[in-house]
Design an enzyme around this catalytic site. Sequence first.
Site, mmCIF file in Angstrom:
data_model
loop_
_atom_site.group_PDB
_atom_site.id
_atom_site.type_symbol
_atom_site.label_atom_id
_atom_site.label_comp_id
_atom_site.label_asym_id
_atom_site.label_seq_id
_atom_site.Cartn_x
_atom_site.Cartn_y
_atom_site.Cartn_z
ATOM 1 C CE LYS A 13 -1.891 -1.023 3.971
ATOM 2 N NZ LYS A 13 -1.196 -2.314 4.235
ATOM 3 N NE ARG A 88 -4.172 -1.083 9.884
ATOM 4 C CZ ARG A 88 -3.105 -0.544 9.317
ATOM 5 N NH1 ARG A 88 -3.053 0.736 9.071
ATOM 6 N NH2 ARG A 88 -2.096 -1.324 8.992
ATOM 7 N NE ARG A 127 7.845 -2.895 5.969
ATOM 8 C CZ ARG A 127 6.565 -2.590 6.130
ATOM 9 N NH1 ARG A 127 5.954 -1.844 5.246
ATOM 10 N NH2 ARG A 127 5.909 -3.058 7.164
ATOM 11 N NE ARG A 160 6.788 -0.741 10.234
ATOM 12 C CZ ARG A 160 5.716 -0.600 9.445
ATOM 13 N NH1 ARG A 160 5.798 0.110 8.336
ATOM 14 N NH2 ARG A 160 4.576 -1.161 9.773
ATOM 15 N NE ARG A 171 1.923 -5.029 11.072
ATOM 16 C CZ ARG A 171 2.953 -4.702 10.291
ATOM 17 N NH1 ARG A 171 4.142 -5.221 10.521
ATOM 18 N NH2 ARG A 171 2.798 -3.869 9.307
#
Length: 214
Positions: A13, A88, A127, A160, A171
């Site tokens: 996203k 969300r 990531r 992260r 998540r």
Amino acid sequence: MKIIMLGAPGAGKGTQAKQIAGKYEIPHISTGDIFRANIKNGTELGKKAKEYMDQGLLVPDELTCDLVMDRIQQDDCKNGFVLDGFPRTIPQAEALDAALTKIGQKMDYAIDVDVPDENIVNRMSGRRACLDCGATYHIVSLPPKTEGKCDHCGSDLVLREDDKPETVQKRLTVYHDKTQPLIDYYKNQGILKSVDGTQPMEAVFTAITDILGA
Ligand code: AP5
């Protein structure tokens, strides 16, 4: 043009929202980035948000909605915006609709970047994020020019805290439970568009611009 980016954590996203913002010259509004900036600056909001984010949970709606409603009423949003990570939950979507209805506006597109769960955990472990300017990289599909350093501001890149595999699983569970119902919500409004997020980034962006137009 007012656009919502939907999709699981790590679906791409943010990657796509940044490009959309650049091409259509509208602001990219990422609630995740706003919370991370608050954490970095040690604000009260940041302290509260961190408790939830580190566990892979959603920050409560009451801490999130007003923040976004204020942001979308700023001057730079008058030609539109791209929302990344908001709404969300159904209550967040309803709050957004209510705020826009009040000013005689509505969202134009909700773009679902569709990536199956099995692809997500791998993506997230690769990531790397810059906590200074918000840029994101991937050690395989989008490496920085110098390993471990942000191309844009030169700061150190980090994994992260919430990208560790056990938190990513949490998540994903939260996504299916709380956020996926938004797909039907926007389908019912007639503004849902889906793109295959497993394609290379450039192909995903082409699919999105085919939807949004030149
Ligand atoms: P947030 O920052 O919004 O996290 P997220 O939705 O989980 O999304 P991500 O940023 O993790 O992923 P993305 O889909 O943007 O993927 P990206 O483009 O980086 O939120 C973090 C937390 O904040 C939440 O868990 C929650 O606690 C809180 N929060 C935020 N908003 C909230 C709200 N509204 N309400 C309540 N709580 C909220 O891509 C991922 C990786 O894949 C990158 O490395 C990228 O380079 C790579 N990649 C991207 N596209 C491709 C591709 N096509 N092929 C291969 N690799 C790709």
